[in-house]
Each structure stands twice: as structure tokens, then as C-alpha cells.
Design a protein around this motif. Structure first.
Motif, mmCIF file in Angstrom:
data_model
loop_
_atom_site.group_PDB
_atom_site.id
_atom_site.type_symbol
_atom_site.label_atom_id
_atom_site.label_comp_id
_atom_site.label_asym_id
_atom_site.label_seq_id
_atom_site.Cartn_x
_atom_site.Cartn_y
_atom_site.Cartn_z
ATOM 1 N N ARG A 8 -12.477 -0.413 -7.760
ATOM 2 C CA ARG A 8 -11.890 -0.713 -6.449
ATOM 3 C C ARG A 8 -12.949 -0.834 -5.357
ATOM 4 O O ARG A 8 -12.644 -0.712 -4.175
ATOM 5 N N LYS A 14 -8.938 5.734 -10.301
ATOM 6 C CA LYS A 14 -9.725 4.798 -9.499
ATOM 7 C C LYS A 14 -11.150 5.321 -9.291
ATOM 8 O O LYS A 14 -11.352 6.530 -9.153
ATOM 9 N N GLY A 42 -6.491 8.543 -6.800
ATOM 10 C CA GLY A 42 -7.181 7.650 -5.884
ATOM 11 C C GLY A 42 -8.676 7.902 -5.826
ATOM 12 O O GLY A 42 -9.189 8.915 -6.330
ATOM 13 N N ALA A 43 -9.351 6.963 -5.174
ATOM 14 C CA ALA A 43 -10.811 7.015 -5.056
ATOM 15 C C ALA A 43 -11.276 8.352 -4.477
ATOM 16 O O ALA A 43 -12.258 8.935 -4.937
ATOM 17 N N ARG A 44 -10.554 8.836 -3.466
ATOM 18 C CA ARG A 44 -10.979 10.073 -2.800
ATOM 19 C C ARG A 44 -10.828 11.300 -3.686
ATOM 20 O O ARG A 44 -11.394 12.346 -3.405
ATOM 21 N N ASP A 54 -9.016 -3.760 -8.663
ATOM 22 C CA ASP A 54 -8.256 -3.727 -7.406
ATOM 23 C C ASP A 54 -9.054 -4.492 -6.345
ATOM 24 O O ASP A 54 -9.886 -3.916 -5.644
ATOM 25 N N GLU A 68 0.445 7.096 -6.447
ATOM 26 C CA GLU A 68 -0.634 8.093 -6.346
ATOM 27 C C GLU A 68 -0.125 9.528 -6.184
ATOM 28 O O GLU A 68 0.886 9.779 -5.523
ATOM 29 N N CYS A 124 0.858 -1.179 0.000
ATOM 30 C CA CYS A 124 0.000 0.000 0.000
ATOM 31 C C CYS A 124 0.900 1.237 0.000
ATOM 32 O O CYS A 124 0.771 2.104 -0.860
ATOM 33 N N GLU A 162 -2.361 -5.432 -3.518
ATOM 34 C CA GLU A 162 -1.403 -5.073 -2.475
ATOM 35 C C GLU A 162 -0.702 -6.312 -1.929
ATOM 36 O O GLU A 162 -1.352 -7.279 -1.527
ATOM 37 N N LYS A 209 -0.004 9.424 0.748
ATOM 38 C CA LYS A 209 -1.104 8.562 1.171
ATOM 39 C C LYS A 209 -2.327 9.350 1.642
ATOM 40 O O LYS A 209 -2.218 10.167 2.560
ATOM 41 N N PRO A 210 -3.481 9.092 1.058
ATOM 42 C CA PRO A 210 -4.712 9.735 1.529
ATOM 43 C C PRO A 210 -5.279 8.926 2.694
ATOM 44 O O PRO A 210 -5.918 7.914 2.492
ATOM 45 N N ARG A 263 3.511 -1.215 -7.570
ATOM 46 C CA ARG A 263 2.730 -0.138 -6.979
ATOM 47 C C ARG A 263 3.277 0.159 -5.583
ATOM 48 O O ARG A 263 4.003 -0.639 -4.998
ATOM 49 N N GLN A 284 -1.344 7.601 -10.359
ATOM 50 C CA GLN A 284 -2.623 7.089 -9.838
ATOM 51 C C GLN A 284 -3.423 8.241 -9.243
ATOM 52 O O GLN A 284 -2.893 9.047 -8.476
ATOM 53 N N HIS A 325 -8.459 -3.199 -2.207
ATOM 54 C CA HIS A 325 -9.358 -2.197 -1.630
ATOM 55 C C HIS A 325 -10.813 -2.596 -1.858
ATOM 56 O O HIS A 325 -11.690 -2.215 -1.097
HETATM 57 C C1 PEP Z 1 -4.320 2.756 -2.677
HETATM 58 O O1 PEP Z 1 -4.249 2.336 -3.841
HETATM 59 O O2 PEP Z 1 -3.494 2.474 -1.784
HETATM 60 C C2 PEP Z 1 -5.489 3.590 -2.310
HETATM 61 C C3 PEP Z 1 -5.416 4.523 -1.362
HETATM 62 O O3 PEP Z 1 -6.593 3.260 -3.015
HETATM 63 P P1 PEP Z 1 -8.052 3.942 -3.096
HETATM 64 O O4 PEP Z 1 -7.845 5.335 -3.593
HETATM 65 O O5 PEP Z 1 -8.785 3.057 -4.062
HETATM 66 O O6 PEP Z 1 -8.647 3.890 -1.707
#
Ligand code: PEP
Ligand code: MN
Length: 350
Positions: free
Chosen positions: A238, A208, A185-187, A270, A165, A103, A299, A132-133, A127, A183, A273
Motif C-alpha cells: 500500500r 497491510k 492496517g499499515a499503522r 492497494d 479493519e 474508505c 477505494e 478507522k485509524p 471493503r 484487515q 493508499h
Molecule cells: C484503509 O484501508 O482504509 C487504511 C486505513 O489503509 P492503510 O492502513 O493502508 O493506511
């Protein structure tokens, strides 16, 4: 709207269509093809009166794109897009890619060990998050630029292209400097200013699906990237939030064939997640590949119990090796093959 020219239409006829579209106040994107030239009309937010264009010499037909996303749709481009993640590593063609790693990038020793392990097991790309979010501001936030340097080191040693990301515009520029694929991310799937900035960078993007985003929302976000001129977009399913707390997210397998029907862009899955639990990752990875995913993002951590993020959903390296061994015959059964990081087919069995 798409203006399809007759086979053998002259350059002057194509230019005239372009000028007419511009006179009407829209943008024109000529797309020369082997069979025929088409000219896309962009900048409209509703149906365009095409009568003037239909009457021009050389025009064979005018296709009104029915979806709210235009350049992303299969109506716009019937043939599947192949994104070159790195020289020789293609996503969206016959080969299925496996993008694996932790991750987060945690230390030099951790990312190098992870990279060696996933490479030995047959991964196509590495990856690992440097930015990191995290849900909590007190949780590990990633190593930032140092993390990108470590990923570049791991690439230099293993040859694996890197997917990582970016959370903001400045981070995206840094990621584009160090890595092969940005990348989102989802957020951040609906962070439109980030999408516009990344759309201007000449780097492949892995976009994502947001955790509460519909498939249409995902494709509309991809449209932002294409509208800015970056067509190298890989989508990623994801999982989405559901009413059921039994799983971290509900992995939406249907999104894979649905996206293939609606869009020419490749889609990877993915299951890490998408499920949130190690025990469900392998079955969902197998299912995603069988459903037509163009790749798997998974992951893997050298010591998941000590991971600084997402340890519970990270595979042990030997589990990953076993998964790759299972994915190979599934790919073969549907006329595909697993790709390797140098673009050739994997032959070694793990
Ligand atoms: C990730 O790929 O580690 C991640 C934070 O993914 P996601 O944005 O899908 O939560
Ligand atoms: Mn994660």
C-alpha cells in the motif's frame, strides 16, 4: 529448518523425527503432502544442529531455512498458498480478486449504494472501515459495531464477502463475527500483540505493509500470524513514505514480484493508499496487476466529494467500472482471469 522424509516413510519414522525435535527443545509441525511428508522445526532463532535428525531412519534431507521468517518463506513451502476469503472466493490462485468499496462505512444508504455499484461493475469483495485509524483524534473515527452490522447487511444483499479493519484485540473478535476477512492496517503492521491475537482467530487476514516497513518487516509480521496457527494470510502493498511530497505514499511495485519470490503467501495491491490521488489509482492498479498482484484493493465512493475519509483518492463508481474493464484483458494477457464474488468467472462486460 525443514526435515524432508523419504517417499514412503512410515508414520513411526515421522513420529520419531517429531519426538527428537521436541527432545531438542523445539516445536515440530508435520506437513503431509501428496509427494512427501515434511516436518517443520519451529521455535529456533538461529541455526539448529541437525546431525541427530539427519541420522534418523526415513529422513531424506534437512533444509536450513535461510530467511529470518520461516513458515512464511517459499523455502518452507514451495507451492503458492491459496486463501479462501469466503466459500468459492480464492486469493492466490489463477483468479485475480478485486476488493472495492469506500474508505469508511458512513451510513446504511452509503454502504448499500457503494456495494451495489461495485458489485455491478464486477468486484469480488467489499471493503469499508468501521474502525478507522485516523491521524487526528478529531477526525471521523468510524461507526464501530454499527458499521460492521451495515457491512453484514450489504453482504446479505449483494453476496460480496467483506474485508474490514480491526485496530485492537476486541475489535478483531467483533470483525471475525461479522466479516469474512480481518484487515490489519499499515499503522498496526507491527502491533505484535494484535498479530498474536488475530493469529489465534480462524479468519483470513489481510495484512497491510507498514508505511516505513521493509519487505522483510512485512514478512516477519506475517510470521507472527502463522506462528500462532493462522495460515490464511493475504499480504498487501500500500505504498511507503518517501522523501517526495508530490505523492501521499510511494507505491512499491517491486514488492509484488519480490514477495512472490520470497514467500508462498498471496499479495494484493492497494493503489488508493499507495498513491493518495484519484488520478494515479487507475494506472497503478493496471501496473500492479501486470506485475503479478493476486488482487487489487481499491477505494470507491458513491460521492467521493462528500466522503468522510480519503475522498481525494476514491474513484467515482463509473471510473471503477472502467478500471475493471481494463483489468480484464491485462489479467488474460498473463494467463489469469478476474474472479467474481461467487467464485465463477466474470462474463458480463461493464
Ligand atoms: C484503509 O484501508 O482504509 C487504511 C486505513 O489503509 P492503510 O492502513 O493502508 O493506511
Ligand atoms: Mn482509506
Amino acid at each position: 529448518m525443514l526435515v524432508v522424509m523419504h517417499h514412503g516413510a512410515t508414520n513411526a519414522e515421522v513420529d520419531r523425527v517429531v519426538r527428537t525435535i521436541e527432545e531438542l527443545g523445539y516445536g515440530a509441525r508435520p506437513m503431509p503432502g501428496a509427494q512427501r511428508t515434511a516436518i517443520g522445526l519451529v521455535g529456533n532463532d538461529g541455526r539448529v544442529d541437525s546431525s541427530r535428525i539427519e541420522a534418523l531412519p526415513g529422513v531424506a534431507e534437512v533444509i536450513h531455512v535461510s530467511q529470518p521468517y520461516k513458515q512464511v518463506s517459499r523455502e518452507w513451502k514451495p507451492e503458492s498458498t491459496i486463501v479462501e476469503l469466503a466459500p468459492g472466493v480464492r486469493v492466490g490462485g489463477r483468479d485475480v480478486v478485486i476488493i472495492a468499496g469506500p474508505c469508511s462505512v458512513e451510513s446504511e444508504a452509503q454502504i448499500l449504494e457503494a456495494a451495489r455499484q461495485v458489485k455491478a461493475a464486477g468486484a469480488t469483495a467489499l471493503r469499508g472501515g468501521a474502525f478507522k485509524p485516523r491521524s487526528s483524534p478529531y477526525a471521523f473515527q468510524g461507526l464501530g459495531r454499527k458499521g460492521l452490522e451495515l457491512l453484514a447487511l450489504a453482504r446479505a444483499e449483494t453476496g460480496l464477502p467483506v474485508v474490514t479493519e480491526a485496530m485492537d484485540e476486541e475489535g478483531a473478535r467483533l470483525v471475525a463475527e461479522y466479516a469474512d476477512c480481518i484487515q490489519i492496517g499499515a499503522r498496526n503492521m507491527q502491533n505484535y500483540s494484535l498479530l498474536k491475537a488475530v493469529g489465534k482467530l480462524q479468519r483470513p487476514v489481510l495484512l497491510k505493509r507498514g508505511m516505513a516497513a521493509t519487505v522483510t518487516d512485512l514478512l516477519m509480521s506475517a510470521e507472527y500470524l502463522l506462528a500462532e496457527g493462522n495460515g490464511q494470510v493475504i499480504l498487501c502493498e500500500r505504498g511507503v513514505r518517501s522523501f517526495d511530497p508530490a505523492v501521499r505514499n510511494m507505491f512499491d511495485l517491486t514488492a509484488i514480484p519480490l514477495v512472490h519470490k520470497l514467500s508462498h503467501l498471496p499479495i494484493v495491491a492497494d493503489p488508493s493508499h499507495g498513491t493518495g490521488a484519484r488520478g494515479q489509482v487507475t494506472p497503478m492498479a493496471r501496473a500492479a496487476l501486470a506485475a503479478g498482484a493476486d488482487g487489487i484493493l481499491v477505494e470507491v465512493h458513491p460521492a467521493p466529494d462528500q466522503a468522510l475519509s480519503d475522498g481525494a483518492q476514491s474513484l467515482y463508481p463509473d471510473q471503477f467500472a472502467e478500471l475493471v474493464g481494463e483489468l480484464r484483458p491485462i489479467a488474460q494477457a498473463i494467463g489469469r482471469a478476474l474472479a467474481t464474488s461467487d467464485g465463477t468467472f466474470a462474463t458480463a462486460h461493464v
